[in-house]
Every structure is written in structure tokens, then in C-alpha cells.
Design a protein around this motif. Structure first.
Motif, PDB file in Angstrom:
ATOM      1  N   VAL A 160       1.024  -1.360  -0.276  1.00  0.00           N
ATOM      2  CA  VAL A 160      -0.227  -0.181  -0.435  1.00  0.00           C
ATOM      3  C   VAL A 160       0.960   1.314   0.150  1.00  0.00           C
ATOM      4  CG1 VAL A 160      -0.237   0.089   2.978  1.00  0.00           C
ATOM      5  CG2 VAL A 160      -2.275   0.866   0.947  1.00  0.00           C
ATOM      6  N   VAL A 161       0.413   2.501  -0.676  1.00  0.00           N
ATOM      7  CA  VAL A 161       1.189   3.570  -0.438  1.00  0.00           C
ATOM      8  C   VAL A 161       0.048   4.890  -0.290  1.00  0.00           C
ATOM      9  CG1 VAL A 161       1.738   5.712  -2.211  1.00  0.00           C
ATOM     10  CG2 VAL A 161       1.790   2.977  -2.578  1.00  0.00           C
ATOM     11  N   ILE A 162       0.244   5.288   0.634  1.00  0.00           N
ATOM     12  CA  ILE A 162       0.032   5.887   1.759  1.00  0.00           C
ATOM     13  C   ILE A 162      -0.006   7.476   1.655  1.00  0.00           C
ATOM     14  CG2 ILE A 162      -0.601   4.045   3.536  1.00  0.00           C
ATOM     15  CD1 ILE A 162       0.905   5.778   5.411  1.00  0.00           C
ATOM     16  N   GLY A 163      -1.973   8.223   2.004  1.00  0.00           N
ATOM     17  CA  GLY A 163      -1.352   9.410   1.243  1.00  0.00           C
ATOM     18  C   GLY A 163      -0.733   9.936   3.081  1.00  0.00           C
ATOM     19  N   HIS A 164      -0.527  11.554   2.459  1.00  0.00           N
ATOM     20  CA  HIS A 164       0.022  12.605   3.114  1.00  0.00           C
ATOM     21  C   HIS A 164      -0.380  12.402   5.142  1.00  0.00           C
ATOM     22  CE1 HIS A 164       2.865  15.498   4.605  1.00  0.00           C
ATOM     23  NE2 HIS A 164       1.511  16.399   5.058  1.00  0.00           N
ATOM     24  N   GLY A 165      -2.295  12.457   4.532  1.00  0.00           N
ATOM     25  CA  GLY A 165      -2.503  12.735   5.853  1.00  0.00           C
ATOM     26  C   GLY A 165      -3.068  11.259   6.527  1.00  0.00           C
ATOM     27  N   ILE A 166      -2.816  10.170   5.869  1.00  0.00           N
ATOM     28  CA  ILE A 166      -3.266   9.415   6.631  1.00  0.00           C
ATOM     29  C   ILE A 166      -1.217   8.655   6.815  1.00  0.00           C
ATOM     30  CG2 ILE A 166      -3.604   6.409   6.237  1.00  0.00           C
ATOM     31  CD1 ILE A 166      -5.909   7.587   5.599  1.00  0.00           C
ATOM     32  N   ASN A 167      -0.699   9.480   6.618  1.00  0.00           N
ATOM     33  CA  ASN A 167       0.739   9.312   7.416  1.00  0.00           C
ATOM     34  C   ASN A 167       1.055   9.572   8.250  1.00  0.00           C
ATOM     35  OD1 ASN A 167       3.901   8.324   7.838  1.00  0.00           O
ATOM     36  ND2 ASN A 167       3.687  10.602   6.978  1.00  0.00           N
ATOM     37  N   GLU A 168       0.648  11.187   8.826  1.00  0.00           N
ATOM     38  CA  GLU A 168       0.601  11.530   9.902  1.00  0.00           C
ATOM     39  C   GLU A 168      -0.148  11.300  10.913  1.00  0.00           C
ATOM     40  OE1 GLU A 168      -0.163  15.905   8.940  1.00  0.00           O
ATOM     41  OE2 GLU A 168       0.987  16.743   8.336  1.00  0.00           O
ATOM     42  N   LEU A 169      -1.379  10.690  10.760  1.00  0.00           N
ATOM     43  CA  LEU A 169      -2.200   9.980  11.727  1.00  0.00           C
ATOM     44  C   LEU A 169      -1.721   9.082  12.009  1.00  0.00           C
ATOM     45  CD1 LEU A 169      -5.739  10.976   9.964  1.00  0.00           C
ATOM     46  CD2 LEU A 169      -5.266  12.008  12.052  1.00  0.00           C
ATOM     47  N   VAL A 189       1.353  -3.739   3.674  1.00  0.00           N
ATOM     48  CA  VAL A 189       2.913  -3.295   3.782  1.00  0.00           C
ATOM     49  C   VAL A 189       2.459  -1.952   3.020  1.00  0.00           C
ATOM     50  CG1 VAL A 189       5.726  -3.852   4.206  1.00  0.00           C
ATOM     51  CG2 VAL A 189       3.797  -5.715   4.060  1.00  0.00           C
ATOM     52  N   VAL A 190       3.125  -1.061   4.882  1.00  0.00           N
ATOM     53  CA  VAL A 190       3.667   0.461   3.927  1.00  0.00           C
ATOM     54  C   VAL A 190       5.232   0.606   3.097  1.00  0.00           C
ATOM     55  CG1 VAL A 190       3.480   3.034   3.788  1.00  0.00           C
ATOM     56  CG2 VAL A 190       2.027   1.224   5.136  1.00  0.00           C
ATOM     57  N   ILE A 191       4.741   0.976   1.360  1.00  0.00           N
ATOM     58  CA  ILE A 191       6.320   0.520   0.806  1.00  0.00           C
ATOM     59  C   ILE A 191       6.494   2.568   0.041  1.00  0.00           C
ATOM     60  CG2 ILE A 191       6.042  -1.314  -0.304  1.00  0.00           C
ATOM     61  CD1 ILE A 191       4.991  -0.478  -3.029  1.00  0.00           C
ATOM     62  N   GLY A 192       5.108   3.291   0.133  1.00  0.00           N
ATOM     63  CA  GLY A 192       5.372   4.444   0.075  1.00  0.00           C
ATOM     64  C   GLY A 192       4.993   4.836   0.461  1.00  0.00           C
ATOM     65  N   MET A 202      -8.926  21.104   1.143  1.00  0.00           N
ATOM     66  CA  MET A 202      -9.542  19.592   0.192  1.00  0.00           C
ATOM     67  C   MET A 202      -8.417  18.898   0.896  1.00  0.00           C
ATOM     68  SD  MET A 202      -9.598  20.990  -3.585  1.00  0.00           S
ATOM     69  CE  MET A 202     -11.077  21.151  -3.860  1.00  0.00           C
ATOM     70  N   ASP A 203      -8.595  18.680   2.014  1.00  0.00           N
ATOM     71  CA  ASP A 203      -7.395  17.442   2.768  1.00  0.00           C
ATOM     72  C   ASP A 203      -7.751  16.144   2.246  1.00  0.00           C
ATOM     73  OD1 ASP A 203      -9.883  17.495   4.215  1.00  0.00           O
ATOM     74  OD2 ASP A 203      -9.171  17.967   6.298  1.00  0.00           O
ATOM     75  N   PHE A 204      -9.695  16.074   2.249  1.00  0.00           N
ATOM     76  CA  PHE A 204      -9.085  14.357   1.621  1.00  0.00           C
ATOM     77  C   PHE A 204      -8.673  14.392   0.475  1.00  0.00           C
ATOM     78  CE2 PHE A 204     -11.613  17.454  -1.407  1.00  0.00           C
ATOM     79  CZ  PHE A 204     -10.933  16.567  -2.120  1.00  0.00           C
ATOM     80  N   MET A 205      -7.769  14.668  -0.115  1.00  0.00           N
ATOM     81  CA  MET A 205      -6.801  14.078  -0.987  1.00  0.00           C
ATOM     82  C   MET A 205      -5.746  14.059  -0.342  1.00  0.00           C
ATOM     83  SD  MET A 205      -6.545  17.353  -3.811  1.00  0.00           S
ATOM     84  CE  MET A 205      -5.903  16.926  -4.729  1.00  0.00           C
ATOM     85  N   ASP A 206      -6.026  13.893   0.897  1.00  0.00           N
ATOM     86  CA  ASP A 206      -4.535  13.103   1.383  1.00  0.00           C
ATOM     87  C   ASP A 206      -4.891  12.448   1.946  1.00  0.00           C
ATOM     88  OD1 ASP A 206      -2.221  14.748   0.845  1.00  0.00           O
ATOM     89  OD2 ASP A 206      -2.888  16.784   2.171  1.00  0.00           O
ATOM     90  N   ASN A 207      -5.494  11.741   2.349  1.00  0.00           N
ATOM     91  CA  ASN A 207      -6.499  10.808   2.744  1.00  0.00           C
ATOM     92  C   ASN A 207      -6.991  10.082   2.054  1.00  0.00           C
ATOM     93  OD1 ASN A 207      -6.245  12.158   5.495  1.00  0.00           O
ATOM     94  ND2 ASN A 207      -8.409  12.648   5.538  1.00  0.00           N
ATOM     95  N   GLN A 208      -6.085   9.364   1.622  1.00  0.00           N
ATOM     96  CA  GLN A 208      -6.507   8.184   0.436  1.00  0.00           C
ATOM     97  C   GLN A 208      -5.546   7.380   0.634  1.00  0.00           C
ATOM     98  OE1 GLN A 208      -7.725   9.314  -3.280  1.00  0.00           O
ATOM     99  NE2 GLN A 208      -6.262  10.762  -3.259  1.00  0.00           N
ATOM    100  N   VAL A 209      -5.523   5.796   0.913  1.00  0.00           N
ATOM    101  CA  VAL A 209      -4.610   4.699  -0.099  1.00  0.00           C
ATOM    102  C   VAL A 209      -4.561   4.554  -1.648  1.00  0.00           C
ATOM    103  CG1 VAL A 209      -4.195   4.913   2.523  1.00  0.00           C
ATOM    104  CG2 VAL A 209      -5.743   2.926   1.142  1.00  0.00           C
ATOM    105  N   PHE A 210      -3.526   3.624  -1.748  1.00  0.00           N
ATOM    106  CA  PHE A 210      -3.450   3.572  -2.694  1.00  0.00           C
ATOM    107  C   PHE A 210      -2.860   1.866  -2.848  1.00  0.00           C
ATOM    108  CE2 PHE A 210      -2.882   7.782  -3.096  1.00  0.00           C
ATOM    109  CZ  PHE A 210      -3.603   8.026  -4.078  1.00  0.00           C
ATOM    110  N   ILE A 211      -3.598   1.013  -3.434  1.00  0.00           N
ATOM    111  CA  ILE A 211      -3.477  -0.389  -3.535  1.00  0.00           C
ATOM    112  C   ILE A 211      -3.429  -1.031  -4.810  1.00  0.00           C
ATOM    113  CG2 ILE A 211      -4.034  -0.615  -1.120  1.00  0.00           C
ATOM    114  CD1 ILE A 211      -6.505  -2.020  -2.050  1.00  0.00           C
TER     115      ILE A 211
END
Lengths: 417, 238
Positions: A160-169, A189-192, A202-211
Motif C-alpha cells: 500500500v502507498v498511503i496519503g500524506h494525511g494518513i501518514n501523519e495520523l 505493507v506500506v511501501i510509500g 481539500m484535505d480529503f486528497m491526502d486521506n487516500q491509500v493506493f493498492i
């Protein structure tokens, strides 16, 4: 007109304000309120402008998103709802055919939950299934680690690649890479970590994860769901060409008859900008209406007090005229007095608003994070506008009373008490 | 040698309208006043002496007749031209002093110079000199309400003199003063006359008029008599 004359008039005016503090304050209240409204409105809108401009530039001015959904809000909701889903096959066909774009890749999103140890995020998280090419778009640019690659995509690895917001939280220590998190209960597993995308607005843009898409498909299923396609033109200049080709290919893929309306939307950050520009115009319009009204009240207040001042000082006007004051000089005196009153009022509101702005901008975001876009410093242009407006109001409000004063009969005014 | 005529009035009348009625404040008045004359204009209230003073002082214009002030036709003048004449040529001294209450003596004396465009530094210099001339240099930073009646009138006289006007027009200058102060003020006028000033005194008090060298008596808007005063009073002992 001599400068000395105006200077003299300002001194007289200041003395008069000092002599009638309460009255002057009440008289200029309209102006104080008017100026305050202008300043506060200007402050909020300027901050909004800045934050939106920043957001739009982050979204990438060189990319567009083909989707069933329309971002502009210009389309009828029912029509958009009635559109057929963009299937995976259609999206794939489109991506194969398009030539002008640098990258074109489908993705699909759904709401989900994220959990790391005991930390759980349940709302506002968007889980997207993408191909590895997504990493080549500005929305998939990483600040740490990497985007997943072709082979990980093919075997549907649980990465999984996680957004900036998720990372912070989830990882306040900023040590996400290599950690295992649960996406909808499945281990990944977080790889990025994706570069910060949105701003406060528009903080929703940072609350995403990509798989990987395959993993997504296993989790949510993809049949009957609508895909979006991110199309990267590569440069702003190529946008028109790419848009045209996108439209054509998409229409042929979706079998739309010539002349019929497209049943998909090509969304760009520009679309957002246009929508916000429209909203901004309305807000400014309402603001200008409100301020005009308060300035009207302000002008009436000042004018009224100036009429009182003329009546009170009839004797003084008589003395001045007897000693040789020309009409112009009497007019200048009262116009300057009205203007001084207004400028004093505007200084008062500038001080008040500076305090308010600072207080709101420092305290409010602690309780309402969405307000963090507000700046604690007022833009200089607002000071200039406020001063200019107050001078205009003063000139306008002082004109008629001053004219009346200048026209007073010398003998009559000397006789008055 | 014939002295230069400053004021030349021929057949002037002033009519006020009170509703439908016309009131003749002045019916038909002609007179000449020359340089360095000391004239008293007398008359009971309602005789038209205030109206005459307003016209002489270019505060008001006659309804009919001709008024030449130093050979300039006052009837033809605009408001602003009249203001300029008042500023440069006429020094007013009023019964109620007419000082600006919120300005100190110095600022009051400076006021006419503000309107004749004299620079601030020069203005102050001239005003101090004028206040010295009326022996008030030590009170120049006081406001009118901190001065006695006599002192206020002396400030007003300093103000009247500051532009070195052609005439000094005093309207009941002793009306609000006790007799001792009145005599002091009359002494001041006498000194000004000696220095070559032209003085027009409007009064209803015989005692005060006696200091003048020519007495014009008004009644019902007409000149009743216009005679030289053979024995002007020069005794200023209280």
C-alpha cells in the motif's frame, strides 16, 4: 488649495473630535462597521483565494480525469446519476488507444477503514485500486519510499502507498515504511507515502491509500462499479489536444452516436477553479452589497453630525467670514473635518480588525482545523482600500453640510449664539 | 490738501422683507469718510446704525445706491471679493469681542493672516508684535475665557490691526465693559488715530462718542446730523 489650509483644518477637526469624543465615536460608528466588514471580508476571501490557487496548482494543471461524475456542478444531478458506469474494459480500451497523453491509467475508489495497531481511521478514508502507472502522475508522486511496480501489480501484492494525511495520523514518528497496516481488515505493507496534495480546504486528497487493482478487486469487487481514468497530458500546452482526443476515443469506446451528448465528464482542476470563481463572485457580490449598505448608514451618520457641527459653530463661521475667510476655505474646513472623522473611524476599525484577525487566525484553527488557511496578518492592500474608502465617504458626507456652511450669511451668523 | 476719501456712499437704502411687509432699515444715506478721520455713528436702536455698519464693513450690501470703498464698487463684488476686502481693508472690533473660544489669543490674532495667505512662522511673529502693541504679550497663550473683558477686547483690537487695514470699524466696543476698562479701550483707539488710522465707532453712548472728531447721528434710517466734534475728549484719566 494650500496644504497649510488643509493642515490647519485637520488640526481644527482633531480638536473638535477631542472635544466631542462620544459624539464623534457614535457618528463614525457606521463607518467603523463598514470598514470592518470590508476588511474582514477581504481578509477571508484573500486567504481563500490563496489557498485555492495553491490547491489547484497541486492538483496538477497538466492532467485530467475522465469519470462518470462531473466535478463542475454544472450538469444536472439526475442526468449524471443516470449515466452508465465506465467499465474496466472500456477504461482499458481507452488507455490503449490514446496516443497524445503521456500517461493514461484507470483507477477506482471506495470508502474504507485503516488500522495500525490500535489506531483506527474509519471515516474520510478513500481506498483506490490503481495500476503501477498511477505512480507516474502527480497524484501518485511519492515523498518517501516508492509506488508499487508492474510485478507487484500483476501478482496483486498486499502493498500500500498511503496519503500524506494518513501518514501523519498513523505514524506521527514518520516511520511508516515497512510497517504493516490493515486496510478493511486485510494486511498490507506500506511501501510509500504520497507527497502532500491538498490544502486545508481539500484535505480529503491526502486521506487516500493506493493498492494494486487486483487486491482492490478482491476486496471490493469491480463489476458494475464505475472506473475513472487519469490522463496526464505532460504539459499545459498539450491539454487541448489531449482533451480533444480523449473526448473522441471515449465516445467511440462508449458507442455514443454522433450528435448525442457525451455520458461522461472530463474533469480538470480548471473545472474546479471555474466553480470556485463563480462562488467567489457571489460572495464578493453579497459583501459589496452589505458594505454599500453600511457605508450608506455611515455617510448618513457623518453627514448628520456635520450638520450639527455647522449649526453649533454658526457663530464661528460668521467670525471667520467677517475676518475674510472665502467660501472655499469654510468648505474645506468642514469637508476636512468630516474626512478626518471617517479616517479616525477607519483607523479604529483597522486596529480592531487587526486584533480580531490575529486572534481568530491563531485561536480558531485549534478548534476548527478547516480554518487553518486563515492568515494572522491582514494584507496591506486592505489597509489602502480601507483608507481610500474612508476618505471618499468623508468627502461625500461632508459635501452638503460644508456647502451649507459656506453659504451662510455673515451678518446672520455673527448675530447667532 | 484734500485727504484721500476711503468711503464714499451715495443714496444708499437697505430694505428687509418681513413676510409681505417691507422694512426700511436705511432710507437714503450719503456720506464720505476720509483717511485718518475719527467718526462716531450714533443713534437709538432701530435707527439703522447696525445696518449702516454692516454695509460700511462690507458684511452686507445695500439694496439701492452706490458704495465706493477706496474707489472700488462694492455692489459689484462677489462674496469672495467682499471677503478679501474685509480681510485686507477692514479691521473689526465687536461689542461681544467675537473671538474664537477654543483658540488662544495668539491664534485668534493670527486668524486674518491665515486667510491672506501669510506663512505660519511670519504669522506668529506678526501676531506677537500686535499683542505686544496692546500690552498683552504675557497673555498670548490664554484662551478668551481665561481673559478679562478688557483683555479680550484688546485681543480683538490686535486682531483688527494685524492686516494694517484702511479702516477700523468698532461696533459698540465698550458695550460689554465697565467704565474704567472702557476708557482704557478708548485711549487705545485714540493712540491708533494719532498713528494715522481711520476709525469708525458705532455707539449709542454719548460719553464714548465724545472721543470722536466727527459725530453722525442716525434716526429712522436717515442721517439726522453730521457734524464735526469741536472739542473731542482727550482726558483718559479715570
Amino acid at each position: 488649495m494650500k496644504f497649510a489650509e488643509i493642515f490647519e483644518a485637520v488640526i481644527i477637526a482633531l480638536n473638535s473630535i477631542r472635544a466631542n469624543k462620544m459624539r464623534s465615536l457614535l457618528a463614525s460608528l457606521g463607518v467603523v462597521i463598514g470598514i470592518s466588514v470590508v476588511i474582514i471580508m477581504g481578509w477571508v476571501l484573500t486567504a481563500l483565494d490563496d489557498v485555492l490557487a495553491e490547491t489547484f496548482s497541486m492538483m496538477g494543471a497538466d492532467a485530467m480525469t475522465v469519470s462518470k461524475w462531473d466535478w463542475s456542478g454544472g450538469k444536472k444531478w439526475e442526468e449524471v446519476m443516470a449515466r452508465k458506469a465506465i467499465t474496466y474494459q472500456q477504461a482499458e480500451k481507452f488507455c490503449e488507444k490514446i496516443k497524445s497523453a503521456e500517461v493514461a491509467t484507470p483507477y477506482i475508489s471506495n470508502g474504507g477503514t485503516i488500522k495500525y495497531k490500535t489506531n483506527k481511521i474509519e471515516s474520510m478514508v478513500s481506498v483506490s485500486g490503481t495500476k503501477s502507472e498511477y505512480g507516474l502522475t502527480s497524484s501518485g508522486e511519492v515523498s518517501q519510499g516508492r509506488y508499487f511496480n508492474k510485478s507487484e501489480e500483476h501478482v496483486s501484492s498486499n502493498v500500500v502507498v498511503i496519503g500524506h494525511g494518513i501518514n501523519e495520523l498513523l505514524f506521527p514518528e514518520n516511520d511508516a515504511l515497512g510497517k504493516t497496516i490493515k486496510v478493511n481488515g486485510y494486511k498490507f505493507v506500506v511501501i510509500g507515502v504520497i507527497k502532500k496534495q491538498g490544502t486545508a480546504m481539500m484535505d480529503f486528497m491526502d486521506n487516500q491509500v493506493f493498492i494494486p487493482l487486483g487486491a482492490y478487486s478482491g476486496m471490493f469487487g469491480i463489476s458494475g462499479r464505475s472506473f475513472s481514468i487519469i490522463v496526464k497530458a505532460g504539459s499545459k500546452e498539450k491539454m487541448d489536444e489531449v482533451r480533444l482526443e480523449t473526448e473522441g476515443i471515449m465516445r467511440s469506446v462508449r458507442n455514443i452516436k454522433p450528435g448525442a451528448e457525451s455520458d461522461f465528464s472530463i474533469n480538470e482542476s480548471k473545472t474546479f477553479e471555474e466553480t470556485f470563481a463563480k462562488i467567489q463572485t457571489y460572495v464578493w457580490g453579497v459583501g459589496i452589497g452589505m458594505t454599500s449598505l453600511s457605508f450608506l448608514v455611515g455617510i448618513i451618520g457623518i453627514m448628520n453630525i456635520m450638520f450639527v457641527a455647522v449649526a453649533e459653530r454658526t457663530k464661528e463661521i460668521g467670525i471667520r467670514k467677517a475676518l475674510g475667510a472665502p467660501r472655499r476655505s469654510i468648505m474645506v474646513q468642514f469637508i476636512v473635518e468630516a474626512t478626518t472623522l471617517c479616517v479616525a473611524g477607519s483607523i479604529l476599525s483597522l486596529i480592531f480588525c487587526s486584533g480580531l484577525v490575529f486572534a481568530v487566525a491563531t485561536i480558531a484553527p485549534k478548534y476548527i482545523p478547516e480554518l487553518s488557511f486563515l492568515s494572522p496578518v491582514m494584507p496591506l492592500k486592505l489597509f489602502i482600500v480601507a483608507t481610500f474608502v474612508s476618505v471618499c465617504v468623508g468627502l461625500l458626507a461632508g459635501l452638503i453640510p460644508a456647502y451649507r456652511a459656506a453659504k451662510l450669511d455673515v451678518v446672520d451668523s455673527l448675530r447667532s449664539d | 490738501m484734500e485727504k484721500e476719501v476711503i468711503i464714499n456712499i451715495e443714496n444708499i437704502a437697505k430694505i428687509y422683507r418681513m413676510g409681505e411687509e417691507k422694512v426700511y432699515a436705511l432710507r437714503n444715506v450719503s456720506l464720505n469718510i476720509s483717511k485718518n478721520e475719527y467718526v462716531a455713528i450714533m443713534g437709538p436702536s432701530g435707527s439703522g446704525k447696525s445696518t449702516l455698519m454692516n454695509i460700511l464693513g462690507c458684511l452686507d450690501t445695500p439694496s439701492f445706491g452706490k458704495y465706493l470703498f477706496t474707489n472700488q464698487d462694492v455692489n459689484e463684488m462677489t462674496d469672495n471679493e467682499l471677503a478679501a476686502i474685509r480681510n485686507k481693508e477692514i479691521g473689526f472690533v465687536f461689542q461681544t469681542f467675537n473671538l474664537l473660544p477654543r483658540s488662544n489669543a495668539l491664534k485668534n490674532v493670527e486668524l486674518p493672516l491665515v486667510y491672506s495667505g501669510v506663512k505660519a512662522a511670519r504669522r506668529e511673529e506678526m501676531a506677537i508684535k500686535a499683542l505686544e502693541d496692546v500690552s498683552l504679550a504675557d497673555r498670548m497663550l490664554h484662551r478668551p475665557n481665561e481673559l478679562s473683558g478688557g483683555q479680550r477686547q484688546r485681543v480683538a483690537i490686535a486682531r483688527a490691526l494685524i492686516t494694517t487695514p484702511s479702516i477700523i470699524l468698532a461696533d459698540e466696543p465698550t458695550g460689554n465693559l465697565d467704565s474704567k476698562t472702557s476708557i482704557e479701550i478708548m485711549k487705545l483707539f485714540h493712540d491708533l488715530w494719532i498713528k494715522g488710522n481711520t476709525i469708525i465707532l458705532v455707539t449709542h453712548e454719548e460719553d464714548i462718542a465724545k472721543y470722536a472728531h466727527r459725530i453722525i447721528r442716525l434716526r429712522d434710517g436717515l442721517i439726522e446730523s453730521d457734524k464735526p466734534n469741536e472739542n473731542p475728549k482727550t482726558n483718559f484719566n479715570v
